[in-house]
Design a protein around this motif. Structure first.
Motif, short mmCIF file in Angstrom:
data_model
loop_
_atom_site.label_atom_id
_atom_site.label_comp_id
_atom_site.label_asym_id
_atom_site.label_seq_id
_atom_site.Cartn_x
_atom_site.Cartn_y
_atom_site.Cartn_z
N PRO A 1 21.47 -33.62 -44.33
CA PRO A 1 20.69 -32.38 -44.52
C PRO A 1 20.01 -31.91 -43.42
CG PRO A 1 19.67 -33.86 -45.75
CD PRO A 1 20.61 -34.81 -45.11
N PHE A 2 20.41 -30.69 -42.89
CA PHE A 2 19.62 -29.95 -41.61
C PHE A 2 18.97 -28.96 -42.02
CE2 PHE A 2 19.73 -27.54 -37.48
CZ PHE A 2 19.50 -28.83 -36.73
N GLU A 3 19.13 -27.98 -43.09
CA GLU A 3 18.49 -26.90 -43.23
C GLU A 3 18.70 -26.64 -44.77
OE1 GLU A 3 19.25 -24.29 -40.22
OE2 GLU A 3 21.39 -23.67 -40.97
N ILE A 4 17.67 -25.62 -45.30
CA ILE A 4 17.59 -25.35 -46.60
C ILE A 4 17.56 -23.76 -46.74
CG2 ILE A 4 15.51 -26.18 -47.24
CD1 ILE A 4 16.59 -26.38 -50.12
N PHE A 5 18.15 -23.21 -47.42
CA PHE A 5 17.79 -21.68 -47.81
C PHE A 5 17.85 -21.16 -49.17
CE2 PHE A 5 19.88 -21.98 -43.60
CZ PHE A 5 18.97 -21.39 -42.57
N VAL A 6 16.73 -20.58 -49.63
CA VAL A 6 16.83 -19.68 -51.16
C VAL A 6 17.04 -18.28 -51.00
CG1 VAL A 6 15.67 -19.85 -53.30
CG2 VAL A 6 15.60 -21.95 -51.88
N ASN A 7 17.79 -17.77 -51.71
CA ASN A 7 18.01 -16.50 -51.63
C ASN A 7 18.18 -15.77 -53.01
OD1 ASN A 7 18.54 -13.62 -50.58
ND2 ASN A 7 20.89 -13.98 -50.84
N SER A 8 17.49 -14.68 -53.31
CA SER A 8 17.52 -13.94 -54.63
C SER A 8 16.99 -12.73 -54.73
CB SER A 8 16.53 -14.84 -55.68
OG SER A 8 16.03 -14.17 -56.90
N LYS A 9 17.45 -11.75 -55.65
CA LYS A 9 16.85 -10.62 -55.58
C LYS A 9 15.57 -10.28 -55.95
CE LYS A 9 21.29 -8.59 -56.86
NZ LYS A 9 22.10 -7.50 -58.10
N SER A 10 15.02 -11.48 -56.81
CA SER A 10 13.58 -11.34 -57.29
C SER A 10 12.66 -11.69 -56.09
CB SER A 10 13.49 -12.49 -58.33
OG SER A 10 12.02 -12.56 -58.91
N MET A 11 11.51 -10.82 -56.06
CA MET A 11 10.69 -11.07 -54.80
C MET A 11 9.36 -11.54 -55.17
SD MET A 11 12.52 -10.12 -52.15
CE MET A 11 11.17 -9.60 -51.11
N GLU A 12 9.40 -11.93 -56.48
CA GLU A 12 8.10 -12.24 -57.20
C GLU A 12 7.52 -13.67 -56.41
OE1 GLU A 12 6.32 -13.67 -61.58
OE2 GLU A 12 8.39 -13.16 -61.26
N HIS A 13 8.54 -14.64 -56.09
CA HIS A 13 8.25 -15.91 -55.57
C HIS A 13 8.47 -15.97 -54.15
CE1 HIS A 13 7.26 -17.20 -59.73
NE2 HIS A 13 8.53 -16.70 -59.88
N PHE A 14 8.89 -14.89 -53.32
CA PHE A 14 9.05 -14.80 -52.14
C PHE A 14 8.43 -15.67 -51.15
CE2 PHE A 14 9.32 -12.97 -47.88
CZ PHE A 14 10.81 -12.90 -47.58
#
Length: 263
Positions: free
Chosen positions: A92-105
């Protein structure tokens, strides 16, 4: 150049060219020099000085949690080291998390950057799984699809990382032994048989037209699926964190991992 001998000569011998060659061959060599001359395998290990390639192989996982309004998509990109050789490995080299919800941004961005830095550092990164799965939400966890209990959103992120590391071979999953699989299959078959008998006993003599909002009495005790679905009345197993424990013959038995406790 003449050399004056001031001591008494006790003996002499003629040194030949062959003797000189033997003396040179037997001369001591420094350890650093000897190790430098040894053949070294050109195997590249993961470390922070490896630059990011233009293209990485990635996998995206979906999280649908009741704690957030919108789904979250977790992407983990891997780098392939020693490609085409017997030492080829995927890390593994990198990780991203994407979501419309900005509550836990904010904390999600911070967490993914830290995890990406740990991935690029190299070494054994599997410790992240245990650390993240041990995070508990003070407001309470939830059950995801399949009846697996998640104590927090961070714990489910850790579960996804564990699943990904298993897929690339960094974590070896301990499979159930044939005896354990046979025991679980036997318990499931016995539970299904008992459920059918209970349904026949409670079945009325004359058919009743159930309303659309009413449930069939036999539906609550039906077992469906091939190991991923369990009875709605099942409780959580403390060993595998799956809602699959039923009471059979006075014993609490897990239909997922085979754990059993009597008394």
């Amino acid at each position: 150049m003449a050399v004056k001998i001031e001591k008494k000569i006790t003996g002499y011998a003629v040194v030949s060219a062959e003797d000189k060659n033997k003396a040179v061959a037997g001369a001591s060599i420094a350890r650093d020099t000897a190790e430098a001359e040894l053949p070294v395998a050109d195997v590249i290990q993961m470390h922070e000085r490896i630059e990011r390639p233009e293209v990485l192989i990635g996998s995206t996982y979906k999280i649908k949690s009741p704690l957030v309004e919108h789904a979250m998509y977790v992407t983990i990109n891997d780098i392939v080291l020693n490609a085409g050789s017997e030492h080829e490995q995927r890390r593994p080299f990198e990780i991203f998390v994407n979501s419309k919800s900005m509550e836990h941004f904010q904390w999600i961005v911070a967490l993914t950057r830290i995890m990406s830095a740990v991935f690029r550092k190299g070494g054994d990164v599997t410790f992240l799984v245990d650390e993240m799965k041990a995070v508990f939400d003070p407001k309470g966890g939830y059950f995801k699809a399949g009846g697996v209990y998640m104590p927090s959103l961070v714990a489910e992120l850790g579960s996804i990382i564990e699943e990904h590391l298993k897929s690339i071979g960094m974590i070896v999953d301990a499979d159930l032994s044939p005896a354990q699989r046979a025991l679980i299959a036997e318990k499931r078959a016995a539970y299904e048989q008992r459920s059918k008998k209970n349904a026949e006993i409670t079945q009325p003599l004359e058919p009743i037209d159930y309303d659309a909002n009413m449930e069939d009495p036999a539906e609550d005790i039906a077992v469906t699926g091939d190991g991923t679905s369990f009875p709605p009345s099942a409780s959580m197993c403390h060993k595998c964190s799956t809602k699959a424990v039923v009471i059979m013959d006075g014993c609490a038995t897990c239909l997922n991992c085979g754990y059993s406790k009597c008394g």
